[in-house]
Design a protein around this motif. Structure first.
Motif, PDB file in Angstrom:
ATOM      1  N   LEU A  63       0.812  -1.215   0.000  1.00 29.33           N
ATOM      2  CA  LEU A  63       0.000   0.000   0.000  1.00 29.33           C
ATOM      3  C   LEU A  63       0.845   1.265   0.000  1.00 29.33           C
ATOM      4  O   LEU A  63       0.453   2.270  -0.590  1.00 29.33           O
ATOM      5  CB  LEU A  63      -0.959   0.019   1.192  1.00 29.33           C
ATOM      6  CG  LEU A  63      -0.366   0.317   2.577  1.00 29.33           C
ATOM      7  CD1 LEU A  63      -1.373   1.068   3.427  1.00 29.33           C
ATOM      8  CD2 LEU A  63       0.050  -0.939   3.283  1.00 29.33           C
ATOM      9  N   VAL A  64       2.002   1.252   0.655  1.00 31.73           N
ATOM     10  CA  VAL A  64       2.841   2.446   0.695  1.00 31.73           C
ATOM     11  C   VAL A  64       3.316   2.803  -0.701  1.00 31.73           C
ATOM     12  O   VAL A  64       3.192   3.954  -1.149  1.00 31.73           O
ATOM     13  CB  VAL A  64       4.041   2.241   1.644  1.00 31.73           C
ATOM     14  CG1 VAL A  64       5.001   3.428   1.558  1.00 31.73           C
ATOM     15  CG2 VAL A  64       3.560   2.058   3.076  1.00 31.73           C
ATOM     16  N   GLN A  65       3.850   1.821  -1.423  1.00 27.64           N
ATOM     17  CA  GLN A  65       4.320   2.096  -2.779  1.00 27.64           C
ATOM     18  C   GLN A  65       3.163   2.473  -3.702  1.00 27.64           C
ATOM     19  O   GLN A  65       3.299   3.373  -4.539  1.00 27.64           O
ATOM     20  CB  GLN A  65       5.042   0.865  -3.355  1.00 27.64           C
ATOM     21  CG  GLN A  65       6.354   0.543  -2.655  1.00 27.64           C
ATOM     22  CD  GLN A  65       6.199  -0.499  -1.560  1.00 27.64           C
ATOM     23  OE1 GLN A  65       5.275  -0.421  -0.757  1.00 27.64           O
ATOM     24  NE2 GLN A  65       7.109  -1.462  -1.522  1.00 27.64           N
ATOM     25  N   TYR A  66       2.011   1.811  -3.549  1.00 27.02           N
ATOM     26  CA  TYR A  66       0.872   2.093  -4.418  1.00 27.02           C
ATOM     27  C   TYR A  66       0.363   3.514  -4.204  1.00 27.02           C
ATOM     28  O   TYR A  66       0.101   4.254  -5.164  1.00 27.02           O
ATOM     29  CB  TYR A  66      -0.261   1.092  -4.162  1.00 27.02           C
ATOM     30  CG  TYR A  66       0.039  -0.337  -4.564  1.00 27.02           C
ATOM     31  CD1 TYR A  66       1.210  -0.666  -5.251  1.00 27.02           C
ATOM     32  CD2 TYR A  66      -0.832  -1.364  -4.249  1.00 27.02           C
ATOM     33  CE1 TYR A  66       1.477  -1.980  -5.607  1.00 27.02           C
ATOM     34  CE2 TYR A  66      -0.577  -2.679  -4.611  1.00 27.02           C
ATOM     35  CZ  TYR A  66       0.574  -2.982  -5.288  1.00 27.02           C
ATOM     36  OH  TYR A  66       0.844  -4.280  -5.650  1.00 27.02           O
ATOM     37  N   ILE A  67       0.216   3.897  -2.951  1.00 24.77           N
ATOM     38  CA  ILE A  67      -0.338   5.225  -2.673  1.00 24.77           C
ATOM     39  C   ILE A  67       0.685   6.305  -2.987  1.00 24.77           C
ATOM     40  O   ILE A  67       0.323   7.390  -3.469  1.00 24.77           O
ATOM     41  CB  ILE A  67      -0.846   5.295  -1.224  1.00 24.77           C
ATOM     42  CG1 ILE A  67      -2.045   4.349  -1.067  1.00 24.77           C
ATOM     43  CG2 ILE A  67      -1.243   6.714  -0.849  1.00 24.77           C
ATOM     44  CD1 ILE A  67      -2.598   4.257   0.341  1.00 24.77           C
ATOM     45  N   GLY A  95       8.232  -2.362 -13.603  1.00 21.53           N
ATOM     46  CA  GLY A  95       7.737  -3.395 -14.500  1.00 21.53           C
ATOM     47  C   GLY A  95       6.232  -3.492 -14.595  1.00 21.53           C
ATOM     48  O   GLY A  95       5.508  -2.497 -14.491  1.00 21.53           O
ATOM     49  N   ALA A  96       5.754  -4.723 -14.757  1.00 21.28           N
ATOM     50  CA  ALA A  96       4.325  -4.964 -14.981  1.00 21.28           C
ATOM     51  C   ALA A  96       3.488  -4.538 -13.788  1.00 21.28           C
ATOM     52  O   ALA A  96       2.357  -4.059 -13.955  1.00 21.28           O
ATOM     53  CB  ALA A  96       4.094  -6.443 -15.293  1.00 21.28           C
ATOM     54  N   GLU A  97       4.031  -4.701 -12.595  1.00 25.09           N
ATOM     55  CA  GLU A  97       3.271  -4.303 -11.412  1.00 25.09           C
ATOM     56  C   GLU A  97       3.025  -2.797 -11.412  1.00 25.09           C
ATOM     57  O   GLU A  97       1.904  -2.338 -11.149  1.00 25.09           O
ATOM     58  CB  GLU A  97       4.009  -4.703 -10.137  1.00 25.09           C
ATOM     59  CG  GLU A  97       3.249  -4.341  -8.867  1.00 25.09           C
ATOM     60  CD  GLU A  97       4.007  -4.699  -7.603  1.00 25.09           C
ATOM     61  OE1 GLU A  97       3.341  -4.911  -6.574  1.00 25.09           O
ATOM     62  OE2 GLU A  97       5.250  -4.774  -7.640  1.00 25.09           O
ATOM     63  N   ARG A  98       4.062  -2.038 -11.717  1.00 27.09           N
ATOM     64  CA  ARG A  98       3.903  -0.586 -11.763  1.00 27.09           C
ATOM     65  C   ARG A  98       2.901  -0.187 -12.842  1.00 27.09           C
ATOM     66  O   ARG A  98       2.056   0.690 -12.618  1.00 27.09           O
ATOM     67  CB  ARG A  98       5.238   0.107 -12.017  1.00 27.09           C
ATOM     68  CG  ARG A  98       5.159   1.627 -11.871  1.00 27.09           C
ATOM     69  CD  ARG A  98       6.471   2.292 -12.258  1.00 27.09           C
ATOM     70  NE  ARG A  98       6.520   3.683 -11.838  1.00 27.09           N
ATOM     71  CZ  ARG A  98       5.915   4.692 -12.468  1.00 27.09           C
ATOM     72  NH1 ARG A  98       5.211   4.438 -13.567  1.00 27.09           N
ATOM     73  NH2 ARG A  98       6.007   5.924 -12.011  1.00 27.09           N
ATOM     74  N   ASP A  99       2.978  -0.840 -13.995  1.00 26.93           N
ATOM     75  CA  ASP A  99       2.053  -0.532 -15.081  1.00 26.93           C
ATOM     76  C   ASP A  99       0.609  -0.802 -14.664  1.00 26.93           C
ATOM     77  O   ASP A  99      -0.298  -0.018 -14.981  1.00 26.93           O
ATOM     78  CB  ASP A  99       2.399  -1.357 -16.324  1.00 26.93           C
ATOM     79  CG  ASP A  99       3.728  -0.960 -16.954  1.00 26.93           C
ATOM     80  OD1 ASP A  99       4.220   0.151 -16.660  1.00 26.93           O
ATOM     81  OD2 ASP A  99       4.271  -1.761 -17.745  1.00 26.93           O
ATOM     82  N   ARG A 100       0.402  -1.914 -13.960  1.00 25.72           N
ATOM     83  CA  ARG A 100      -0.959  -2.272 -13.532  1.00 25.72           C
ATOM     84  C   ARG A 100      -1.521  -1.243 -12.553  1.00 25.72           C
ATOM     85  O   ARG A 100      -2.660  -0.788 -12.698  1.00 25.72           O
ATOM     86  CB  ARG A 100      -0.943  -3.665 -12.897  1.00 25.72           C
ATOM     87  CG  ARG A 100      -2.303  -4.113 -12.371  1.00 25.72           C
ATOM     88  CD  ARG A 100      -2.241  -5.542 -11.863  1.00 25.72           C
ATOM     89  NE  ARG A 100      -1.387  -5.688 -10.702  1.00 25.72           N
ATOM     90  CZ  ARG A 100      -1.788  -5.468  -9.442  1.00 25.72           C
ATOM     91  NH1 ARG A 100      -3.042  -5.066  -9.189  1.00 25.72           N
ATOM     92  NH2 ARG A 100      -0.958  -5.633  -8.435  1.00 25.72           N
ATOM     93  N   ILE A 101      -0.733  -0.866 -11.559  1.00 23.63           N
ATOM     94  CA  ILE A 101      -1.209   0.094 -10.560  1.00 23.63           C
ATOM     95  C   ILE A 101      -1.382   1.475 -11.177  1.00 23.63           C
ATOM     96  O   ILE A 101      -2.356   2.179 -10.904  1.00 23.63           O
ATOM     97  CB  ILE A 101      -0.242   0.140  -9.366  1.00 23.63           C
ATOM     98  CG1 ILE A 101      -0.111  -1.243  -8.721  1.00 23.63           C
ATOM     99  CG2 ILE A 101      -0.718   1.162  -8.343  1.00 23.63           C
ATOM    100  CD1 ILE A 101      -1.426  -1.856  -8.276  1.00 23.63           C
ATOM    101  N   ALA A 102      -0.449   1.857 -12.033  1.00 20.09           N
ATOM    102  CA  ALA A 102      -0.546   3.163 -12.696  1.00 20.09           C
ATOM    103  C   ALA A 102      -1.809   3.248 -13.546  1.00 20.09           C
ATOM    104  O   ALA A 102      -2.439   4.311 -13.634  1.00 20.09           O
ATOM    105  CB  ALA A 102       0.691   3.427 -13.540  1.00 20.09           C
ATOM    106  N   ALA A 103      -2.199   2.133 -14.178  1.00 20.09           N
ATOM    107  CA  ALA A 103      -3.413   2.130 -15.005  1.00 20.09           C
ATOM    108  C   ALA A 103      -4.657   2.347 -14.147  1.00 20.09           C
ATOM    109  O   ALA A 103      -5.590   3.068 -14.557  1.00 20.09           O
ATOM    110  CB  ALA A 103      -3.515   0.808 -15.769  1.00 20.09           C
ATOM    111  N   ILE A 104      -4.703   1.752 -12.955  1.00 19.38           N
ATOM    112  CA  ILE A 104      -5.833   1.959 -12.042  1.00 19.38           C
ATOM    113  C   ILE A 104      -5.917   3.421 -11.639  1.00 19.38           C
ATOM    114  O   ILE A 104      -6.995   4.040 -11.647  1.00 19.38           O
ATOM    115  CB  ILE A 104      -5.674   1.066 -10.795  1.00 19.38           C
ATOM    116  CG1 ILE A 104      -5.803  -0.411 -11.179  1.00 19.38           C
ATOM    117  CG2 ILE A 104      -6.715   1.436  -9.726  1.00 19.38           C
ATOM    118  CD1 ILE A 104      -5.452  -1.371 -10.051  1.00 19.38           C
TER     119      ILE A 104
END
Length: 301
Positions: free
Chosen positions: A250-254, A277-286
């Motif tokens: 949650l810290v990195q996501y927020i 990578g893919a994780e960053r792309d997924r969260i950034a898209a949300i």
């Protein structure tokens, strides 16, 4: 000269330096959006990654930025505060820095039973004269205080509030039925905010309010006014973002959301690493979808 990846650079182990000026600007924008208080040095504040002096500096900077307009609460947590006696040291420093109250977690290293957790909270409460909000999060900290446990703590006059994060909305009704209004109950789980507020929570300690403060304030005000249809519509838009507050990262996501909305930086300190990578792309898209579809009601609130 060696090249460093800015996504993982930890400044040779010293960690990213504090940017207290940016912290002040961030708080100012949140106040302008209608936020009514700040909890500093919580999970998003990366409490356990800061030195004791840095923690004091963060609280002092927040108090200065708030300028008496809203209250600043200091989180007491981390490896250095894993016993009641050690935790009792930090509150006085936080009080001296201007904190109006404390958010206190269970001891972080040893997984306590409820009797031991009650003893821990009593020790901290009796060491300071600041009002205390207990952070009850059985999911993250493996300690669950029941309404009966809080009945035992009711004799401590400066334990006045509970950040309820048990992930069970029934708990709020159980607390009121057992203890009436002895404690102020605040929602501590972003994607349960509307339910908790409608069931009697008087506040919301929100993660996503850091990046979408207008929307968070609008949701709170709609719930408080019992404008349920409007609140539900806003909540449904908000929910994909609010889910991010319940994840391990949650810290990195927020903080990525902070950067994308212009409220801050994605930088984190070890052991956390910036998303890639893919994780960053997924969260950034949300996050980007939420930015692109922001409801007018919320942004105008």
């Amino acid at each position: 000269m060696a090249w460093r990846d800015p996504r993982t650079d930890d400044r040779d182990g010293r960690g990213w330096p504090l940017d207290l000026a940016a912290t002040g600007r961030h708080l100012e924008r949140c106040i302008e959006a209608g936020c009514e208080g700040f909890v500093m040095l919580g999970t998003l504040g990366e409490n356990s990654s800061l030195t004791a002096d840095e923690k004091v500096a963060v609280v002092a900077a927040a108090v200065e930025a708030a300028g008496g307009r809203v209250q600043v609460i200091a989180g007491i947590a981390g490896i250095a505060e894993n016993t009641g006696l050690a935790a009792a040291d930090s509150p006085q420093r936080m009080k001296d820095a201007g904190a109006a109250g404390l958010m206190v977690l269970p001891a972080m290293v040893y997984q306590q039973e409820s009797r031991e957790a009650i003893g821990h909270f009593r020790t901290v409460a009796r060491a300071v004269d600041l009002p205390i909000m207990i952070y009850n999060n059985r999911v993250a900290y493996k300690v669950d205080l029941s309404p009966e446990d809080f009945a035992e703590l009711a004799s401590e006059p400066n334990i006045v509030a509970v950040k309820e994060s048990s992930h069970d909305s029934r708990r709020i009704t159980d607390m009121f039925n057992r203890l009436d209004e002895r404690y102020e109950i605040l929602c501590g789980v972003d994607d349960l905010a509307l339910e908790n507020l409608l069931f009697g929570a008087v506040g919301w300690v929100s993660g996503m309010a850091n990046c979408f403060p207008h929307e968070a304030v609008a949701l709170y005000r709609l719930a408080a006014a019992r404008k349920v249809d409007e609140a539900v519509e806003l909540y449904r838009w908000f929910m994909p973002l609010l889910h991010l507050d319940t994840e391990i990262k949650l810290v990195q996501y927020i903080k990525l959301a902070n950067q994308m909305t212009g409220y801050g930086s994605q930088n984190v300190r070890a052991p956390r690493l910036v998303l890639s990578g893919a994780e960053r792309d997924r969260i950034a898209a949300i996050i980007q979808r939420a930015i692109d579809t922001r409801p007018r009601l919320a942004t105008a609130a």
